[in-house]
Scaffold this motif. Sequence first.
Motif, mmCIF file in Angstrom:
data_model
loop_
_atom_site.group_PDB
_atom_site.id
_atom_site.type_symbol
_atom_site.label_atom_id
_atom_site.label_comp_id
_atom_site.label_asym_id
_atom_site.label_seq_id
_atom_site.Cartn_x
_atom_site.Cartn_y
_atom_site.Cartn_z
ATOM 1 N N ILE A 108 0.987 -1.291 -0.015
ATOM 2 C CA ILE A 108 0.008 0.011 -0.121
ATOM 3 C C ILE A 108 0.964 1.380 0.094
ATOM 4 O O ILE A 108 1.843 1.329 0.755
ATOM 5 C CB ILE A 108 -0.772 -0.158 1.243
ATOM 6 N N ASP A 109 0.472 2.066 -0.754
ATOM 7 C CA ASP A 109 1.088 3.399 -1.031
ATOM 8 C C ASP A 109 0.687 4.608 0.122
ATOM 9 O O ASP A 109 -0.382 4.563 0.587
ATOM 10 C CB ASP A 109 1.055 3.962 -2.185
ATOM 11 N N SER A 110 1.481 5.551 0.453
ATOM 12 C CA SER A 110 1.305 6.512 1.377
ATOM 13 C C SER A 110 0.355 7.679 0.287
ATOM 14 O O SER A 110 0.576 7.717 -0.753
ATOM 15 C CB SER A 110 2.120 7.187 1.855
ATOM 16 N N ASN A 111 -0.341 8.450 1.082
ATOM 17 C CA ASN A 111 -1.060 9.564 0.332
ATOM 18 C C ASN A 111 -0.140 10.897 0.098
ATOM 19 O O ASN A 111 -0.597 11.718 -0.329
ATOM 20 C CB ASN A 111 -2.304 10.006 1.019
ATOM 21 N N VAL A 112 0.898 10.722 0.889
ATOM 22 C CA VAL A 112 1.876 11.881 0.721
ATOM 23 C C VAL A 112 3.261 11.460 0.052
ATOM 24 O O VAL A 112 3.671 10.519 0.413
ATOM 25 C CB VAL A 112 2.208 12.342 2.210
ATOM 26 N N ALA A 113 3.464 12.011 -1.208
ATOM 27 C CA ALA A 113 4.438 11.503 -2.126
ATOM 28 C C ALA A 113 5.948 11.877 -1.178
ATOM 29 O O ALA A 113 6.029 12.946 -0.998
ATOM 30 C CB ALA A 113 4.623 11.950 -3.176
ATOM 31 N N TYR A 114 6.838 10.826 -1.120
ATOM 32 C CA TYR A 114 7.987 11.162 -0.388
ATOM 33 C C TYR A 114 9.118 11.019 -1.272
ATOM 34 O O TYR A 114 9.456 9.962 -2.069
ATOM 35 C CB TYR A 114 8.227 9.968 0.684
ATOM 36 N N HIS A 115 10.046 11.882 -1.197
ATOM 37 C CA HIS A 115 11.067 11.973 -2.116
ATOM 38 C C HIS A 115 12.511 12.253 -1.603
ATOM 39 O O HIS A 115 12.629 12.762 -0.462
ATOM 40 C CB HIS A 115 11.077 13.113 -3.086
ATOM 41 N N ALA A 116 13.647 11.598 -2.077
ATOM 42 C CA ALA A 116 14.718 12.013 -1.690
ATOM 43 C C ALA A 116 15.836 12.371 -2.784
ATOM 44 O O ALA A 116 15.745 11.695 -3.652
ATOM 45 C CB ALA A 116 15.583 10.608 -0.888
ATOM 46 N N ASN A 117 16.230 13.570 -2.760
ATOM 47 C CA ASN A 117 16.810 14.248 -3.744
ATOM 48 C C ASN A 117 16.059 14.165 -5.026
ATOM 49 O O ASN A 117 16.456 14.054 -6.030
ATOM 50 C CB ASN A 117 18.023 13.980 -4.117
ATOM 51 N N GLY A 118 14.719 14.442 -4.917
ATOM 52 C CA GLY A 118 13.977 14.414 -6.194
ATOM 53 C C GLY A 118 13.402 13.263 -6.823
ATOM 54 O O GLY A 118 12.641 13.052 -7.760
ATOM 55 N N VAL A 119 13.699 12.142 -6.045
ATOM 56 C CA VAL A 119 13.429 10.459 -6.384
ATOM 57 C C VAL A 119 12.256 10.139 -5.625
ATOM 58 O O VAL A 119 12.713 9.892 -4.322
ATOM 59 C CB VAL A 119 14.583 9.669 -6.546
ATOM 60 N N TYR A 120 11.232 9.754 -6.051
ATOM 61 C CA TYR A 120 10.048 9.061 -5.297
ATOM 62 C C TYR A 120 10.444 7.641 -4.811
ATOM 63 O O TYR A 120 10.944 6.863 -5.333
ATOM 64 C CB TYR A 120 9.006 8.812 -6.382
ATOM 65 N N ILE A 121 10.267 7.558 -3.425
ATOM 66 C CA ILE A 121 10.598 6.290 -2.703
ATOM 67 C C ILE A 121 9.169 5.730 -2.391
ATOM 68 O O ILE A 121 8.364 6.520 -1.436
ATOM 69 C CB ILE A 121 11.276 6.686 -1.498
ATOM 70 N N ALA A 122 8.810 4.485 -3.107
ATOM 71 C CA ALA A 122 7.523 4.269 -2.899
ATOM 72 C C ALA A 122 7.004 3.793 -1.461
ATOM 73 O O ALA A 122 5.960 3.721 -1.093
ATOM 74 C CB ALA A 122 7.137 3.078 -4.154
ATOM 75 N N ARG A 123 8.012 2.847 -0.989
ATOM 76 C CA ARG A 123 7.448 2.158 0.073
ATOM 77 C C ARG A 123 7.648 2.776 1.416
ATOM 78 O O ARG A 123 8.899 3.216 1.814
ATOM 79 C CB ARG A 123 8.481 0.666 0.375
ATOM 80 N N PRO A 124 6.453 2.903 2.460
ATOM 81 C CA PRO A 124 6.672 3.720 3.480
ATOM 82 C C PRO A 124 7.721 2.915 4.392
ATOM 83 O O PRO A 124 8.322 3.610 5.306
ATOM 84 C CB PRO A 124 5.209 3.515 4.099
#
Length: 712
Positions: A108-124
Amino acid sequence: MKRSTRIHTIASLAAFGWAGAVQAQSTAAGTDAPAIDEIIVTAQKRSESVQDVPLAVSAVGGATLDRLGVGNPLQLGATVPNFNLQTNSGVTYIYLRGVGNNFLGLGIDSNVAYHANGVYIARPRAQVSSYFDVDRIEVVRGPQGDLYGRNATGGSINVITRKPTDDFSANATLSVGNYGLVQGEAGVGGAIVPGKIAVRAAGFFVDRGGYGKNEATGKDVDNRKEQAGRLTVELTPSEPLTIEIIADYFHANDAWGVVHQAGSGIPGALTLAESLGNFPSKIRNVVSGVDPNRKIRAWGVQGTATLDLAENLSLKSITAYRKSRFTALDELIGTNPSIGAISQLEKQHQFSEEVQLLANGTRWDFILGGYYFTEKVDGFIHIPLFFDPAAQFDQRGTGDTKAYAMFAHGSWEFVPKLKLVLGARYSHEKRTSEGVFTAPFVPIPTGGKKSFNAFTPKATLQFEPSDNLTLYGGVSKGFKSGGFTIGVPGPGVEPEKLLSYEAGLKAQMFDRRLTANIAAFWYDYTNMVVTRVVQAQTIEENAGKSTIKGIEVELTARPTNRLRIDASLGLLDAKFDSFVTPDPLDPAAGPISLAGNRLPGSAKYTARVGAQYDIPVGDVAKISISGDAFFSGNMYFDPYEHRGSYQPSYETYNASLTYDSGRWWSMTLWGRNLSNKTIVSNQLISADFWGYPRLTYLRDPRTYGIDFKAKF
């Protein structure tokens, strides 16, 4: 603290901030009070001042993170209004303006998109490897459907780490504290070939004892043992071409984020564990026939290449691969010997590619882009059931995602000082899942295939009557893809959609000694995904409609060159308009209406005030006294407003005392949660045949320690 007293305290703190502003005005001439530093952010995928961005953006710099002791995602929430972070089995749950998940199952994905240095990290479960050697963290509130697309209905977080410098630089921090804390962080970098190759290497570790004990074995629980490293290389092969390569690694092996028992969700009743005589002596302890454990291994590599095609035209490519593995073992209901041991595994790898064409002119700018993302997740959740050796709760399987998008974003100053900002994104996503669910004896096939298309436009009008004042108002759409929880039977869930109306102002006054940012918003939210527990099974379903509205205020003042004041306030009204579903605590009542109930994880208010005062010592040294207070309204953790899944309103206080030599070293004494409040981070009411135990996860108790810092 009573509600009336708390509101009076918040008002008094706001008045104190206003008094600082008045003092700044009275000293605007003839003093050496410095202006507030300009903060550059990349919230719109280009570098610009945070005061010029027509969005609600909070940029938390590295110095502020150090002062507040933010070393992991759970500690970030107090820095931003209407921002709530929770934990469940060592996994961080993110809520922005009431938009979030009350349970994160496998895949399951989060409702808030999490990025590190502009790269989306899908897994909470993998969003843990970026909180060291940080330059700043940008939190963008509100749906970001045009630039960030999928799973950014609540907003976006981007953790930006420190970059290599041409000159040699090095820094190190060693922290020791109560609960046996030993923590270290270091970074070193500089040019290998001046003008061509620059490198920065950074590392981090933490080794801390537990906040509680497993009374069955004597072992620590809620301890932390983590190690991480990062290498950043910047290459300039030719004048128009720059390449940045970042590789990072994170490892954890501890018992952080374990479940605690707080009795039954049915008032006056005993849980199964309690009926068998299992009563921990205090809330931070557990009784478990197995020693809880959390293991994480996450790593990734990314490359960003930027090619300047002309003076005002550039092409950028961001390519990334990430992989993670999460395992956890815990005693779900709190017994010795164990009759509810839960084991989890989630493995994932992802690949993403984003291409951007950026251009700007005297009165306009635009970004055209394309995005590709693919991910594979597999794992299981397993619980042996006590009433039969062959009985089990078991969900396992795989999930695959492929996503494509095209987007455009631009602004045009069509008359002086008045700017139109338009953006749009078209997304296509395909999700498949295969798995098996067993409870208690018969395996049931799970999964299926779903495809989604979404168009998420945005339009904002921005007015800048002066260099220090920005007014904006706009409308935007957000989209979170539907899909399946791995190993859970059923048809899956449909996409969430959010329509946002927002207006705000950003002002700097008194020669930039006072910054005031205000935003007001209204959300129409449809198909929100919520989770309920039915017997041993977690069921996800789409709620009907919800309305979220609120106001946010952020203030920063520098009345003198020695004093800095920060304050923020978030007011939130987040409720279901229509949602009919059975209550797991009263299944005989059948489906009931939850209209008017508050959304899980939504406090009616959050507020923070902090101050730092510097005292010169000699020619270059100084002593800094710092303190901050955070206030939160009460909140529910489920949509039914059960009092057994609830955190009352609370406040926390932090303080620090720093001696800075003005040369190469400094020392800080610090204390956090000084009143030693026991605060529930998340609380779920579990299955009926276990007696509806309240599965409880806790925030940190009072901690204190000392930091030794060196910088070269």
